[in-house]
Design an enzyme around this catalytic site. Sequence first.
Site, PDB file in Angstrom:
ATOM      1  NE  ARG A  41      -1.985   0.028  12.107  1.00 30.89           N
ATOM      2  CZ  ARG A  41      -0.948  -0.762  11.866  1.00 30.89           C
ATOM      3  NH1 ARG A  41       0.189  -0.591  12.531  1.00 30.89           N
ATOM      4  NH2 ARG A  41      -1.025  -1.722  10.982  1.00 30.89           N
ATOM      5  CB  SER A  83      -3.651  -7.966   3.969  1.00 32.62           C
ATOM      6  OG  SER A  83      -3.566  -6.777   4.722  1.00 32.62           O
ATOM      7  CG  ASP A 141      -4.936  -0.823  11.143  1.00 27.45           C
ATOM      8  OD1 ASP A 141      -5.246  -0.976  12.346  1.00 27.45           O
ATOM      9  OD2 ASP A 141      -4.105  -1.535  10.566  1.00 27.45           O
ATOM     10  CG  ASP A 188      -1.949  -1.119   1.195  1.00 27.67           C
ATOM     11  OD1 ASP A 188      -2.515  -1.362   0.130  1.00 27.67           O
ATOM     12  OD2 ASP A 188      -2.169  -1.744   2.247  1.00 27.67           O
TER      13      ASP A 188
END
Length: 407
Positions: free
Chosen positions: A96, A177, A125, A16
Amino acid sequence: MKDIKKVVLAYSGGLDTSIIIPWLKENYDNCEVIAVSGNVGQADELEGLEEKAIKTGASKLYIEDLTDEFVDEYIIPTVKAGALYEDYMLGTSFARPVIAKRLVEIAKKEGADAICHGCTGKGNDQVRFELAIKAFAPDMKIIAPWREWNIKSRDEEIDYAEAHNIPLKINRQTNYSKDKNLWHLSHEGLDLEDAGNEPQYEKEGFLEMGVSPINAPDKPEYITLDFVKGVPTAFNGEKLSAKEIIYKLNEVGGKNGIGLLDIVENRLVGMKCRGVYETPGGAILYAAHSYLETICLDKMTMHKKQELAVTFAELVYNGQWYTPLREALSAFVDKTQETVTGKVKLKLYKGNIIKAGVWSDYSLYSEEIATFGEDNVYNQADAAGFINLYGLPISVRAKAKEKWENK
């Protein structure tokens, strides 16, 4: 878009974020892109990152070592809370906030106009990153390419990368992923999207932090962990930091097939999603801490703590780390941990964590009282009066019911 001159990008070097750098420059008037990689223990994923970021268009790359902060201020408080989200040990969730906090600090330092992340519009996320950013920079512009561009799949991302000569460490066949840090590794996508498919635990290269229980040693391994006020302080008698202990537990847990979780979880955005998690050290740490609490906490405190652990886990999972409620729950947890000090012994065997002994100077367990043998401290005759009083409402209602039915 023309007002955006400088963007700070949360950069991992994965699929990404690798394509986001040229995409930003193409779509935001050749803006300056400053890449920031938060080191939360993803190890080899950081190798060659600076060269790659610069080659694909970033003006610079920050690699920020957040590992100590990540462990001491996010992981350990969550473990002390006993917080699990549907059995998931929150490995991505609490990474995060610490990364996003640093993104804001660098964005302010660099005078950036926006912060960009590579989270999809389907995932959790995006919420975790953006709520954390709002907590420290409520007016900061946030760019989320997955909510803007025309790319619709990871296959199309690979097409874009190939067209722009961006090197990737994956191919279309290994295009899971993944999210990796010192606590866990997650796997989503490909064959795992069908909940009827068994994870390929025995396939070479699928697991990265350990082995399948089938391939684990045939001999059990004993370990000990020491805790002070709920915080791990020693592994097998050696005093270490919490971070060092987690690394040790990852090693011993991984080789014994510990910490695999296959779960269909309820995402914040409303859908169910299937994922496979590797959390070898975390699984051991949770088990050991919980084991010690069984002798150190009184009944009412333990039950209320278990009840609030669900709320704590939901807050972490839903990106609400920087909220008054999470802070208040952590204060409650810290109070409960004042006597959670002692030693735990565990036996690890082919994916199993087996209790093998627990000791504490603050133990509320009394062998003298609990024994089935002869004792001089517990009068069993007292139980009759206790039961009569405890059962009084039941007796009263039964007699009343008998009267009603006989009328």
